[in-house]
Design an enzyme around this catalytic site. Structure first.
Site, PDB file in Angstrom:
ATOM      1  N   TYR A 119       0.864  -1.250   0.075  1.00  0.00           N
ATOM      2  CA  TYR A 119      -0.080  -0.109   0.065  1.00  0.00           C
ATOM      3  C   TYR A 119       0.706   1.172   0.032  1.00  0.00           C
ATOM      4  CZ  TYR A 119      -4.635  -2.040   0.983  1.00  0.00           C
ATOM      5  OH  TYR A 119      -5.875  -2.787   0.813  1.00  0.00           O
ATOM      6  N   LYS A 165       3.670 -15.538   2.655  1.00  0.00           N
ATOM      7  CA  LYS A 165       3.923 -16.190   1.504  1.00  0.00           C
ATOM      8  C   LYS A 165       5.555 -16.252   1.194  1.00  0.00           C
ATOM      9  CE  LYS A 165       2.731 -17.793  -2.750  1.00  0.00           C
ATOM     10  NZ  LYS A 165       1.746 -19.104  -2.875  1.00  0.00           N
ATOM     11  N   ASP A 179      -2.228 -18.409   0.342  1.00  0.00           N
ATOM     12  CA  ASP A 179      -3.371 -19.211  -0.293  1.00  0.00           C
ATOM     13  C   ASP A 179      -4.141 -20.365   0.438  1.00  0.00           C
ATOM     14  OD1 ASP A 179      -0.446 -20.436  -0.384  1.00  0.00           O
ATOM     15  OD2 ASP A 179      -0.653 -21.137  -2.265  1.00  0.00           O
ATOM     16  N   ASP A 199      -6.228  -7.397   4.070  1.00  0.00           N
ATOM     17  CA  ASP A 199      -7.450  -6.646   3.429  1.00  0.00           C
ATOM     18  C   ASP A 199      -8.125  -7.666   2.517  1.00  0.00           C
ATOM     19  OD1 ASP A 199      -9.025  -4.665   2.162  1.00  0.00           O
ATOM     20  OD2 ASP A 199      -7.860  -4.962   0.153  1.00  0.00           O
ATOM     21  N   ASP A 220     -12.230  -9.745   4.169  1.00  0.00           N
ATOM     22  CA  ASP A 220     -13.511  -9.603   3.470  1.00  0.00           C
ATOM     23  C   ASP A 220     -13.916 -11.196   3.074  1.00  0.00           C
ATOM     24  OD1 ASP A 220     -13.274  -6.824   2.628  1.00  0.00           O
ATOM     25  OD2 ASP A 220     -14.148  -7.146   0.634  1.00  0.00           O
TER      26      ASP A 220
END
Ligand code: IPM
Ligand code: MG
Length: 361
Positions: free
Chosen positions: A141, A191, A223, A247, A251
């Site tokens: 970001y 990751k 993942d 983020d 969701d």
């Protein structure tokens, strides 16, 4: 106690959910004898319209003066093709950075009365009670270099995922401390099979873990974490992860709670120039322009953010639990907005806010 709070309703449904959150805040202040000092400011698309900037200097000044800031939502489709500095989201990102709120806490609970609102099978979501600790002021970001450049007839876009040891260390500590007061388990998500950035993340998290011997630590690749969140969500207590992964995963986590309208968040860790702590509180959902202004949006994420504010910024634990209990009572009563009630007559945003106040007595 004196509660000096800045509200930034922002765009779309941010306006109506913040109105209900403020209703609950006023109710709490009245009931428990606190003095409420409310100021309203501009952020996001509405701020661009009125001042030309998504984060006007005045808003930043007010946020740095307030004890805590309550934000609604930012984002409007009309800015989809605007240059980076003229986007509503830029205002929120600038505010998070300026306040230094590096840890974003996003609790996800599956309320017993709302199990049917989740598309997942009841036996999977029943009893889910996890919290995502999302790093909020670093990573992709904010990393530089960034931008879109033209070179030799080719267009290139670059973003940079960058973390320092101390940025990882401080957010990891928030996660471990939080876990210590819960089920004592941190799952760090990265990751690291591909990204050096994640390799440092994992190394630092392991070092911090040594200082919290009573908290168990495990690691998941992002993942796999995305899959485990819907396969076996009860395995999670505290999920610690970097900005973009957090983020996305939050969701996904909203599916467990039945609706993204349910999720509150607390962004903490920031300090004012005076050294005083500062917090930013915002529901996880966006501005939902398609339903804005229709009195249909779920205000419970915003109201939950008020509870988080009372607890984290003011240490008012009793008041915070009173709000949380009232939310649960309202959910049990079935007085919920359409996102939680696909059939039958839904309640309006305003009715839910009033019901939460009534339930507090
Ligand atoms: C969130 C939102 C924001 C983010 C947007 C509005 C910039 O999606 O808080 O989850 O990406 O952080
Ligand atoms: Mg998001």
């Amino acid at each position: 106690m004196r509660l000096n709070i800045l509200t930034l309703p922002g765009d779309g449904i941010g306006v109506e959910v913040t109105r209900e959150a403020v209703r609950v805040l006023r109710h709490v202040a009245g009931k428990y004898g606190h003095e409420l000092l409310l100021t309203e400011g501009l952020l996001g698309g509405v701020a661009i319209h009125k001042t030309g900037s998504p984060l006007p200097d005045e808003t930043l000044r007010l946020a740095l003066e307030a004890d805590a800031t309550l934000m609604g939502a930012v984002g409007l489709p009309e800015f989809d093709n605007a240059p980076p500095d003229k986007r509503p989201e830029k205002g929120l990102l600038g505010l998070r950075k300026a306040l230094g709120v590096f840890a974003n806490l996003r609790p996800v609970r599956a309320y017993a009365s709302q199990l049917d609102s989740s598309p997942l099978k009841n036996h999977l979501v029943e009893g889910v009670d996890l919290i995502i600790v999302r790093e909020l002021t670093g990573g992709l970001y904010y990393g530089v270099p960034r931008g879109i450049t033209e070179d030799g007839g080719e267009t290139r876009a670059v973003n940079t995922m960058s973390y320092t040891r101390s940025e990882i260390d401080r957010v990891a500590r928030v996660a471990f401390r939080l876990a210590g007061g819960r089920r004592k388990k941190v799952t760090s998500v990265d990751k690291s099979n591909v990204l050096e950035n994640s390799q440092l993340w994992r190394r630092v998290v392991c070092e911090v873990a040594k200082e919290f011997p009573d908290v168990a630590l495990d690691h998941l690749l992002v993942d796999n974490c995305a899959m485990q969140l819907v396969l076996n969500p009860r395995r999670f207590d505290v999920v610690l992860t970097e900005n973009l992964f957090g983020d996305i995963l939050s969701d996904e986590g909203a599916v467990l709670a039945g609706s993204i309208g349910m999720l509150p968040s607390a962004s903490i860790g920031g300090r004012r120039p005076s050294g005083a702590w500062v917090g930013l509180y915002e529901p996880v959902h966006g501005s939902a322009p398609d339903i804005a202004g229709q009195n249909k949006a779920n205000p419970l994420g915003a109201i939950g953010s008020v509870a988080a504010m009372l607890e984290y910024s003011f240490g008012l634990k009793e008041e915070a639990s009173a709000v949380e209990r009232a939310v649960e009572t309202v959910l049990d009563s079935g007085k919920v907005t359409a996102d939680l009630r696909p059939c039958g007559a839904p309640a309006t945003t305003e009715q839910v806010g009033m019901a939460v106040c009534a339930a507090m007595g």
